[in-house]
Write a protein that holds these residues in place. Structure first.
Motif, PDB file in Angstrom:
ATOM      1  N   ARG A  33       0.768  -1.263  -0.084  1.00 57.53           N
ATOM      2  CA  ARG A  33       0.179  -0.160  -0.175  1.00 57.53           C
ATOM      3  C   ARG A  33       0.980   1.149  -0.011  1.00 57.53           C
ATOM      4  O   ARG A  33       0.665   2.322  -0.700  1.00 57.53           O
ATOM      5  CB  ARG A  33      -0.707  -0.052   1.185  1.00 57.53           C
ATOM      6  CG  ARG A  33      -1.885   1.082   1.306  1.00 57.53           C
ATOM      7  CD  ARG A  33      -2.184   1.471   2.649  1.00 57.53           C
ATOM      8  NE  ARG A  33      -1.176   1.651   3.643  1.00 57.53           N
ATOM      9  CZ  ARG A  33      -1.273   1.617   5.123  1.00 57.53           C
ATOM     10  NH1 ARG A  33      -2.463   1.158   5.615  1.00 57.53           N
ATOM     11  NH2 ARG A  33       0.067   1.791   5.655  1.00 57.53           N
ATOM     12  N   ASP A  34       1.733   1.200   0.847  1.00 61.36           N
ATOM     13  CA  ASP A  34       2.662   2.398   1.099  1.00 61.36           C
ATOM     14  C   ASP A  34       3.499   2.593  -0.280  1.00 61.36           C
ATOM     15  O   ASP A  34       3.663   3.733  -0.840  1.00 61.36           O
ATOM     16  CB  ASP A  34       3.555   2.330   2.124  1.00 61.36           C
ATOM     17  CG  ASP A  34       3.190   2.252   3.552  1.00 61.36           C
ATOM     18  OD1 ASP A  34       2.015   2.940   3.371  1.00 61.36           O
ATOM     19  OD2 ASP A  34       3.780   1.804   4.554  1.00 61.36           O
TER      20      ASP A  34
ATOM     21  N   ARG B 105       0.970   3.856  -2.942  1.00 60.70           N
ATOM     22  CA  ARG B 105       0.870   5.371  -2.561  1.00 60.70           C
ATOM     23  C   ARG B 105       2.101   6.330  -3.159  1.00 60.70           C
ATOM     24  O   ARG B 105       1.847   7.331  -3.663  1.00 60.70           O
ATOM     25  CB  ARG B 105       0.649   5.682  -1.044  1.00 60.70           C
ATOM     26  CG  ARG B 105      -0.731   5.347  -0.434  1.00 60.70           C
ATOM     27  CD  ARG B 105      -0.833   5.416   0.732  1.00 60.70           C
ATOM     28  NE  ARG B 105      -1.951   5.173   1.351  1.00 60.70           N
ATOM     29  CZ  ARG B 105      -2.398   5.244   2.729  1.00 60.70           C
ATOM     30  NH1 ARG B 105      -1.696   5.572   3.438  1.00 60.70           N
ATOM     31  NH2 ARG B 105      -3.718   5.030   3.125  1.00 60.70           N
TER      32      ARG B 105
ATOM     33  N   GLN C 257       1.871   9.240  -6.022  1.00 62.99           N
ATOM     34  CA  GLN C 257       2.462  10.443  -5.737  1.00 62.99           C
ATOM     35  C   GLN C 257       3.318  11.044  -6.856  1.00 62.99           C
ATOM     36  O   GLN C 257       3.309  11.899  -7.374  1.00 62.99           O
ATOM     37  CB  GLN C 257       2.981  10.536  -4.393  1.00 62.99           C
ATOM     38  CG  GLN C 257       3.334  12.091  -4.241  1.00 62.99           C
ATOM     39  CD  GLN C 257       2.194  12.785  -4.074  1.00 62.99           C
ATOM     40  OE1 GLN C 257       1.101  12.719  -3.563  1.00 62.99           O
ATOM     41  NE2 GLN C 257       2.363  14.299  -4.865  1.00 62.99           N
TER      42      GLN C 257
END
Length: 288
Positions: free
Chosen positions: A50-51, A54, A58
């Motif tokens: 998930r990180d 993300r 970005q």
């Protein structure tokens, strides 16, 4: 002792999703513990993914923002270049127009431009045909009826024309001045005393324009004067003639090669010695 071990196992199983009251066998405890560790590892792995997702999102958003800024800059540059291109295209069209006129017209570009501006400043009095190198003065705005005296506006326009003709670019041009009238016969006795016919009036008006130009400094050697009277109308004459036919036309052409010097002043006379020698060499002539 056995009771203590049982309590310990029960205490360790409390965080597990499946809770039971009382003791479980050792094998069941170990299996549940292993499953719990596996779930925890999967959870950590999912959080890492998930990180990472993300972070990737970005990065993509940042890149998209940079691309949008670059696009805006390129669009602005395109608009600037488009405007510059339109300006250059317009200038190129103007150059092509002027070149085309150079190919068919008799006048230098600077002279033509100056005559264009002069005619535009006096549209009622003057027209200019660049293809023919011809200026046309309307007699009704240039002279009073039956007169060869220039009106003030016409006189000032002719002085401005003289400045153009005296410019370096126009020095090589010869000036042909031709007068025209309509076919209405001269009726007033006073006018007939000075201009017996329309032919006389047309020539006298051409001479008046020529005199105004020479008085403004244009060399008299550059002039030719003629008059056609009513015999070359541009439109049919009516019972009172036609204003279009009452005109003075000036044609500018290249000066022919002349084996004479340009005179330094209007109507310059030859030296006295030369006049005397010439008189001795020719027979007597009657006075004009």
């Amino acid at each position: 002792m056995r009771r203590v071990a049982c309590l310990t196992r029960c205490a360790l199983l409390l965080p597990l999703p499946i809770l039971a009251v009382g003791c479980v066998p050792q094998e069941r405890y170990d299996s549940l513990l292993t499953a719990n560790r596996s779930l925890q590892e999967q959870l950590v792995s999912a959080e890492d993914e998930r990180d990472e997702a993300r972070a990737n999102l970005q990065a993509v958003q940042d890149r998209l923002a940079r691309v949008n800024r670059s696009y805006d800059a390129l669009q602005s540059r395109y608009n600037d270049l488009s405007g510059a291109f339109d300006q250059l295209e317009g200038e190129n069209d103007e150059y092509l127009r002027r070149i085309a006129q150079l190919e068919i017209g008799p006048l230098p570009v600077d002279v033509e431009t100056a005559l264009d501006e002069l005619a535009a400043a006096h549209p009622d009095l003057l027209t200019f045909d660049a293809r023919r190198g011809m200026l046309r003065f309307s007699s009704d705005f240039t002279f009073d009826l039956g007169s060869v005296e220039l009106k003030e506006d016409a006189a000032s326009t002719i002085r401005a024309l003289a400045q153009i003709l005296n410019d370096a670019e126009a020095q090589g041009l010869e000036v042909h001045i031709v007068g025209h009238t309509d076919d209405v016969r001269i009726g007033r006795p006073e006018t007939r005393r000075h201009h017996p016919t329309n032919m006389h009036l047309s020539v006298h008006r051409a001479i008046a324009v020529r005199d105004a130009l020479t008085n403004s400094g244009v060399d008299p050697l550059r002039f030719q004067v003629a008059g056609y009277g009513p015999f070359r109308p541009v439109v049919p004459n009516g019972p009172r003639g036609a204003a279009e036919n009452r005109r003075v036309e000036i044609f500018l052409t290249a000066m022919p090669a002349l084996d004479v010097r340009l005179s330094s002043s209007p109507e310059q006379s030859p030296p006295a010695e030369a006049s005397s020698a010439a008189a001795e060499e020719r027979p007597d002539e009657p006075m004009k």
